[in-house]
Motif scaffolding. Structure first.
Motif, PDB file in Angstrom:
ATOM      1  N   SER A 149     -14.735 -14.883   3.588  1.00 20.75           N
ATOM      2  CA  SER A 149     -14.037 -14.120   4.630  1.00 20.75           C
ATOM      3  C   SER A 149     -14.792 -12.840   4.993  1.00 20.75           C
ATOM      4  O   SER A 149     -14.372 -12.110   5.880  1.00 20.75           O
ATOM      5  CB  SER A 149     -12.634 -13.757   4.160  1.00 20.75           C
ATOM      6  N   SER A 167      -9.298  -4.612  -4.044  1.00 22.50           N
ATOM      7  CA  SER A 167      -8.429  -5.275  -5.018  1.00 22.50           C
ATOM      8  C   SER A 167      -7.765  -4.256  -5.937  1.00 22.50           C
ATOM      9  O   SER A 167      -6.544  -4.241  -6.093  1.00 22.50           O
ATOM     10  CB  SER A 167      -9.231  -6.268  -5.870  1.00 22.50           C
ATOM     11  N   TYR A 183      -2.485 -12.946   1.835  1.00 20.72           N
ATOM     12  CA  TYR A 183      -3.560 -13.046   0.857  1.00 20.72           C
ATOM     13  C   TYR A 183      -2.901 -13.129  -0.518  1.00 20.72           C
ATOM     14  O   TYR A 183      -2.211 -12.208  -0.941  1.00 20.72           O
ATOM     15  CB  TYR A 183      -4.441 -11.801   1.005  1.00 20.72           C
ATOM     16  N   ASP A 214      -3.269  -3.020   4.234  1.00 25.75           N
ATOM     17  CA  ASP A 214      -4.598  -3.365   3.721  1.00 25.75           C
ATOM     18  C   ASP A 214      -5.506  -3.544   4.932  1.00 25.75           C
ATOM     19  O   ASP A 214      -5.352  -4.484   5.709  1.00 25.75           O
ATOM     20  CB  ASP A 214      -4.478  -4.666   2.901  1.00 25.75           C
ATOM     21  N   THR A 274     -16.481  -4.054   1.207  1.00 26.39           N
ATOM     22  CA  THR A 274     -16.812  -5.440   0.876  1.00 26.39           C
ATOM     23  C   THR A 274     -16.989  -6.335   2.098  1.00 26.39           C
ATOM     24  O   THR A 274     -18.047  -6.928   2.295  1.00 26.39           O
ATOM     25  CB  THR A 274     -15.684  -6.044  -0.009  1.00 26.39           C
ATOM     26  N   LYS A 275     -15.921  -6.465   2.877  1.00 25.42           N
ATOM     27  CA  LYS A 275     -15.842  -7.586   3.824  1.00 25.42           C
ATOM     28  C   LYS A 275     -16.655  -7.370   5.089  1.00 25.42           C
ATOM     29  O   LYS A 275     -17.396  -8.243   5.514  1.00 25.42           O
ATOM     30  CB  LYS A 275     -14.373  -7.846   4.202  1.00 25.42           C
ATOM     31  N   SER A 330     -12.203  -1.268   1.755  1.00 24.09           N
ATOM     32  CA  SER A 330     -13.425  -1.262   0.937  1.00 24.09           C
ATOM     33  C   SER A 330     -14.632  -1.548   1.815  1.00 24.09           C
ATOM     34  O   SER A 330     -14.494  -1.864   3.000  1.00 24.09           O
ATOM     35  CB  SER A 330     -13.335  -2.317  -0.176  1.00 24.09           C
TER      36      SER A 330
HETATM   37  C1  LIG Z   1      -6.699  -8.761   2.461  1.00 22.55           C
HETATM   38  C2  LIG Z   1      -7.697  -8.555   1.357  1.00 22.55           C
HETATM   39  N1  LIG Z   1      -7.670  -7.429   0.646  1.00 22.55           N
HETATM   40  C3  LIG Z   1      -8.534  -7.205  -0.344  1.00 22.55           C
HETATM   41  C4  LIG Z   1      -9.493  -8.119  -0.672  1.00 22.55           C
HETATM   42  C5  LIG Z   1     -10.430  -7.820  -1.811  1.00 22.55           C
HETATM   43  O1  LIG Z   1     -11.439  -6.943  -1.403  1.00 22.55           O
HETATM   44  P1  LIG Z   1     -12.482  -6.313  -2.446  1.00 22.55           P
HETATM   45  O2  LIG Z   1     -13.606  -7.282  -2.571  1.00 22.55           O
HETATM   46  O3  LIG Z   1     -12.898  -5.039  -1.799  1.00 22.55           O
HETATM   47  O4  LIG Z   1     -11.800  -6.103  -3.735  1.00 22.55           O
HETATM   48  C6  LIG Z   1      -9.564  -9.317   0.029  1.00 22.55           C
HETATM   49  C7  LIG Z   1     -10.557 -10.335  -0.349  1.00 22.55           C
HETATM   50  O5  LIG Z   1     -10.589 -11.440   0.113  1.00 22.55           O
HETATM   51  C8  LIG Z   1      -8.644  -9.542   1.073  1.00 22.55           C
HETATM   52  O6  LIG Z   1      -8.676 -10.670   1.777  1.00 22.55           O
END
Ligand SMILES: Cc1ncc(COP(=O)(O)O)c(C=O)c1O
Length: 362
Positions: free
Chosen positions: A29, A81, A105, A183, A212-213, A210
């Motif tokens: 994702s 997370s 999620y 989120d 991350t995505k 974050s």
């Molecule tokens: C809505 C959502 N929040 C948080 C996360 C996790 O993100 P992170 O990798 O920053 O912990 C995800 C991961 O798929 C997600 O879809």
């Protein structure tokens, strides 16, 4: 001794870590990994130990500036997370009720249940473009609801929640003394068009996010919560019971990444701009799918009109070396999630393979 918290696991996370890998991967994702070589990092910029107590101040300050708040509104955390975990732990006591969007999620629910919350749902419907309907939220509030939990952009559909809707949900929460957690990990994928984080809508809003995505920087585990200082104070103390401190070299690298976010953003935007047209062409070509195409983001969540998504998933894996995320992970087994944050050539081939598998199943 009898084990407590026996349900403390996440089926989705186990799937994502152990079973989502494939040569042609539409199961992710986020956008693909950004390499260290793309950042101006020198070994002498790093150090093992440093002044991290309640977060590393330069990192908190950069995140505050980026989000138009002050450093006392920022808690840094191990990814979105842990940010979600801290935000839940600071706002919800065992036995409290939390109203969560459906679909959602899965990890949000697993974490809430681990913390002893009772989860209720309200629907986001495809026929309504997966919008949040404040009337639907209101109908599902009870006197025990302490928190409303949303994702913006929505995982798994990519739908955007606009500001008037967030305000309306905020008013519903406030009237009952509840908080709203948004989120925003996928909202980052709007890049220059990103609206202000929902913390600006009131003291009862919390935001998690974050790098991350939207940026491909998952390995830094640079996540954060934005909230009012009473809540951030509470979260820092809860964090003392979990991770105590982040890895200092990762905090230093996160500061460097934030100082060079333009380059990281340019690569991510280029990738998503290149991958969207093949996704749209694929969706338009498939009469067997019903879908809502979001304007932004990395995912789409089509519905297979007839047939079995689990069988599609098996065929894709066994014959086509291709991965999607079955909708059963989002409690909507007739749907599946496609992510377009991967390498462009790989994504194009994966979509062709998905078409071939759908044809074969007809
Ligand atoms: C809505 C959502 N929040 C948080 C996360 C996790 O993100 P992170 O990798 O920053 O912990 C995800 C991961 O798929 C997600 O879809």
């Amino acid at each position: 001794m009898s084990p407590s918290r026996t349900c403390a696991r996440s089926p989705y996370m186990e799937y994502a870590k152990l079973r989502s890998e494939a040569r042609y991967n539409l199961a992710t994702s986020g956008v693909m990994s950004y390499p260290l070589s793309g950042l101006p990092v020198k070994l002498e910029d790093l150090e093992i130990n440093g002044p991290t107590l309640y977060g590393y101040t330069p990192l908190r300050e950069r995140l505050a500036q980026r989000n138009g708040v002050t450093a006392d509104n920022v808690v840094t955390a191990a990814g979105a997370s842990m940010a979600n975990h801290l935000a839940f732990a600071a706002t919800v006591n065992p036995g409290d009720e939390v109203l969560v969007e459906h679909p959602t999620y899965e990890l949000l629910v697993s974490t809430l249940e681990y913390l002893g919350a009772r989860v209720r749902y309200f629907e986001r419907r495809m026929e309504n473009h997966f919008r949040v309907d404040p009337a639907e939220v209101d109908r599902n509030m009870t006197p025990e609801t302490r928190l409303i939990c949303l994702t913006n952009l929505h995982n798994p559909t990519g739908a955007l929640i606009d500001e008037p809707t967030l305000r309306a949900v905020g008013d519903i929460a406030k009237m009952r003394g509840a908080c709203v957690l948004v989120d925003e990990v996928y909202l980052e994928a709007l890049y220059d068009e990103r609206p202000k984080p929902a913390i600006h809508l009131g003291d009862h809003f919390l935001v998690t996010s974050s790098l991350t995505k939207a940026f491909g920087l998952s390995g830094l585990r640079c996540g954060w919560v934005l909230a009012n200082p009473d809540l951030t104070d509470r979260m820092w103390h809860i964090n003392d019971l979990y991770g105590v401190n982040a890895a200092y070299p990762a905090e230093l690298l996160s500061v460097i990444a934030l100082d060079n976010l333009e380059a990281v953003t340019a690569r991510a935007k280029q990738l998503l701009d290149a991958n969207r047209p093949p996704l749209e062409a694929f969706l338009k070509s498939r009469a067997d799918l019903e879908y809502f195409l979001p304007e932004y983001g990395t995912v789409v969540f089509p519905k297979l009109r007839n047939g079995d998504v689990e069988a599609l998933d098996r065929l894709l894996r066994e014959k086509y070396e291709t991965a999607i995320v079955p909708g059963s992970y989002f409690d909507m087994p007739q749907h599946f999630r496609i992510g377009i944050g991967g390498d462009t050539e790989m994504t194009g081939i994966a979509l062709e393979r998905l078409s071939a598998a759908l044809d074969e199943l007809r």
